[in-house]
Design an enzyme around this catalytic site. Structure first.
Site, PDB file in Angstrom:
ATOM      1  N   LYS A  71       0.290  -1.065 -23.730  1.00  0.00           N
ATOM      2  CA  LYS A  71       1.287  -2.135 -23.861  1.00  0.00           C
ATOM      3  C   LYS A  71       1.818  -2.476 -22.474  1.00  0.00           C
ATOM      4  CE  LYS A  71       5.504  -1.656 -25.588  1.00  0.00           C
ATOM      5  NZ  LYS A  71       6.600  -1.490 -26.562  1.00  0.00           N
ATOM      6  N   ARG A 115       7.622  -0.904 -34.471  1.00  0.00           N
ATOM      7  CA  ARG A 115       7.489   0.541 -34.239  1.00  0.00           C
ATOM      8  C   ARG A 115       8.827   1.184 -33.933  1.00  0.00           C
ATOM      9  NH1 ARG A 115       9.534   1.385 -28.933  1.00  0.00           N
ATOM     10  NH2 ARG A 115       7.908   1.191 -27.320  1.00  0.00           N
ATOM     11  N   GLY A 223      19.566   1.989 -28.429  1.00  0.00           N
ATOM     12  CA  GLY A 223      19.798   1.049 -27.336  1.00  0.00           C
ATOM     13  C   GLY A 223      19.449   1.549 -25.948  1.00  0.00           C
ATOM     14  N   ALA A 224      19.594   2.847 -25.701  1.00  0.00           N
ATOM     15  CA  ALA A 224      19.368   3.355 -24.342  1.00  0.00           C
ATOM     16  C   ALA A 224      17.873   3.443 -24.053  1.00  0.00           C
ATOM     17  CB  ALA A 224      20.019   4.721 -24.173  1.00  0.00           C
TER      18      ALA A 224
END
Length: 331
Positions: A71, A115, A223-224
């Site tokens: 990716k 994912r 979020g981190a």
């Protein structure tokens, strides 16, 4: 032999969440058993554009199937306002491990959302109370949507409480899911006292404290994803059973990175990795477990697992655009 091009609509349709959740769970298990290769994520920093590129390659063998891919993804926070583009854009190259033939090029942005939601669902299945019916979400951006969709695959979610400073985001979320769930706006504490809480914000100063969550709440800290980001207060992390996806990534750029770097939180405060729960080396929730936290940084093995689902389902449905990228007659 052709390469299959799957755009965002194709990826959304064929990376079905129930299949992706199962594939991601198998990927975690393969990684824990040592049946995966996942080099460290590499970065190209572009301060002149307030952004960066990240490359994420991986190979995994679950025993039932193997898969490989790469990716290529970015984070450019100025994109929405300056260019009308998403902050995160991704392209997935999905390859045949035996021949290295590029089987598919897939919209990686959609796969990333799928994912990420799937990883939270796997963790929720192992760590949340069995009868969880309420979900709190802090941060009503694009990631919040797949959090709800994926977690509701593993728990009978009925009530959803959403907290966000942007009322427009909350309203869009309510409009999207109001017919299927009991959705309402609420404070961080109201969201945190649900059975399950997912935090999906980019903050660097903690916004969820120990008093903001229930006695048995399971928290997915999503979020981190970079050094310095930090959603959950240290006292919450220290009081919780903390499960991470990968030690190197989490201590560098996950939810635990700040307190770990400061020595406030140590390896003794980390219960284990999600793969250890999947293979049965560690238990998930038991009778004595209180608050649990899953620190999700997002692993390349998850992307490869999701890509395999999208490719196989699309191929079975004769979907996508097939094109001859490689001259197979060349020797």
């Amino acid at each position: 032999m052709n390469t299959l091009l799957l755009d965002s609509d194709d990826a959304d349709e064929h990376a079905r969440l129930d299949d992706v959740i199962g594939a991601v769970e198998r990927a975690f298990g393969a990684y824990e058993r040592g049946n995966a290769q996942m080099p460290a994520k590499s970065y190209i920093d572009l301060p002149q554009y307030n952004g960066d590129f990240r490359s994420m390659p991986a190979y995994l063998d679950t025993g039932e199937w193997d898969a490989a891919g790469l990716k290529w993804v970015n984070v450019h926070p100025d994109n929405p306002e300056d260019h009308g583009l998403p902050t995160v854009l991704g392209t997935m190259i999905y390859s045949d491990p035996e021949t290295a033939f590029p089987l598919a090029i897939i919209d990686g942005t959609t796969l990333t959302m799928k994912r990420t939601g799937a990883a939270a669902a796997v963790a929720t299945d192992y760590l949340a109370v069995d009868d969880a019916t309420s979900l709190g979400i802090v941060g009503a951006g694009v990631q919040s949507y797949t959090q709800l969709e994926a977690i509701s695959e593993v728990r009978p979610i009925e009530e959803v409480v959403v907290a966000d400073k942007d009322e427009g985001r909350i309203q869009r979320f309510v409009d999207t899911y109001g017919d299927a769930f009991d959705v309402r706006a609420g404070s961080i504490a109201e969201a945190g006292h649900c059975d399950v809480l997912s935090t999906v914000t980019p903050v660097e100063e903690p916004i969820v404290g120990r008093e903001d969550v229930g006695e048995y709440t399971h928290v997915n800290a999503i979020g981190a994803d970079a050094e310095g980001k930090h959603e959950l207060a240290d006292d919450l992390l220290l009081d919780a059973r903390v499960v991470i996806d990968d030690h190197e990534q989490c201590t560098h750029s996950g939810e635990v990175n700040v307190p770990y770097g400061e020595g406030v939180l140590t390896d003794d405060d980390i219960y284990g990795e999600i793969g250890q729960l999947v293979v049965g080396d560690l238990s998930g929730r038991d009778a004595e477990t209180g608050v649990t936290v899953f620190d999700s940084t997002g692993l390349a093995i998850q992307d490869v697992a999701a890509a395999r689902v999208a490719y196989e389902n699309a191929r079975e449905s004769d979907a996508g655009y097939a094109f001859g990228m490689i001259d197979t007659d060349a020797r």
